[in-house]
Design an enzyme around this catalytic site. Structure first.
Site, mmCIF file in Angstrom:
data_model
loop_
_atom_site.group_PDB
_atom_site.id
_atom_site.type_symbol
_atom_site.label_atom_id
_atom_site.label_comp_id
_atom_site.label_asym_id
_atom_site.label_seq_id
_atom_site.Cartn_x
_atom_site.Cartn_y
_atom_site.Cartn_z
ATOM 1 N N CYS A 84 1.061 -1.791 -0.070
ATOM 2 C CA CYS A 84 -0.321 0.206 0.275
ATOM 3 C C CYS A 84 0.918 1.404 -0.430
ATOM 4 C CB CYS A 84 -1.196 0.298 1.239
ATOM 5 S SG CYS A 84 -2.439 -1.251 1.369
ATOM 6 N N CYS B 74 13.957 14.047 1.599
ATOM 7 C CA CYS B 74 13.418 13.262 0.566
ATOM 8 C C CYS B 74 11.712 13.066 1.886
ATOM 9 C CB CYS B 74 13.248 12.931 -0.024
ATOM 10 S SG CYS B 74 14.644 11.291 1.027
#
Length: 257
Positions: free
Chosen positions: A43, A215
């Protein structure tokens, strides 16, 4: 063995079945060997519509109540397939118990101690954690922690912070004064980084402005720093753990997604 109420959801689809129930198949009956890791989606990588696991979870609870109360017809030997996009539910028959199953077959020698000693990661060739793997691409001198970066901000060190997440992610949340240059467009925008560094050098001590890269979790930033250093940006450094580390170790009010 205890019954297992198994549910899964990915994207706009979900599935539900019951294993090990009154002579029904166990999970190993259907999948004697793990599938290749390339065939498995997570997911965290492929996404899931939030209401889908909610629906599957409620149905799991219903199956557990039926089993505990010994009423109705639990989904043993059958699998429920849910398609959220078309709002359809189908029930399909699945393969029954295998007499040759290594876990529940007639001649099995599998026992509780073997279960405890099973090396799951080695058996499935995938980590137990659902989090993306942490890269170790750079040497320690090419990285700093989020706490160390916070100290650089406080000290007023001239620097440029490049956020290499996609623009859509950057718009959700970002560290103030950071420069968004997605990893995919890094090569084309190197002049923009050079210009930003020169602007910061005007306010520095003549030693050059530092370049930090961040990030979401610290993987893409390592790739970016590795590329930047090969292109001559020798002062480029990765912020370990990315924005997740910033939220956990520096700013507990920083919203994560």
């Amino acid at each position: 063995m205890q019954p297992l109420v198994s549910g899964a959801a990915l994207g706009l689809e979900g599935q539900l079945t019951v294993y090990n129930y009154k002579g029904g198949p166990c999970y190993r009956c259907l999948f004697p060997t793990p599938p290749p890791t390339t065939a498995c989606q997570r997911c965290s990588d492929s996404g899931v519509l939030g209401v889908v696991p909610g629906i599957i979870g409620c149905l799991q609870a219903l199956e557990a109540i039926k089993i505990a109360s010994d009423i109705g017809e639990p989904l043993s030997g059958r699998m429920l397939l849910f398609d959220a996009l078309s709002a359809r539910i189908r029930i399909v028959k699945i393969r029954g118990r295998s007499l040759q199953c290594e876990v529940c077959g007639e001649n099995t020698t599998f026992n509780q101690q073997q279960f405890k000693d099973l090396d799951y990661e080695k058996f499935t060739q995938s980590p137990l954690s659902t989090s993306p793997p942490k890269l170790k691409l750079l040497s320690p001198d090419s990285r700093i922690t989020s706490k160390e970066y916070k100290e650089r901000i406080i000290s007023g060190e001239p620097h440029v912070l490049v956020d290499v997440r996609p623009e859509l992610h950057y718009k959700i949340v970002s560290i103030p004064n950071s420069l968004n240059i997605p990893l995919a467009s890094l090569e084309a925008r190197l002049p923009e980084i050079s210009s930003a560094l020169k602007e910061q050098e005007k306010e520095g001590t003549g030693l050059g402005a530092h370049l930090y890269v961040i990030c979401r979790r610290g993987n893409d930033s390592q790739r970016a720093v590795d590329y930047l250093r090969n292109k001559g940006f020798d002062l480029a450094k990765d912020i370990v753990g990315g924005l997740e580390s910033w939220a956990n170790d520096v700013d507990s009010n920083f919203p994560m997604y």
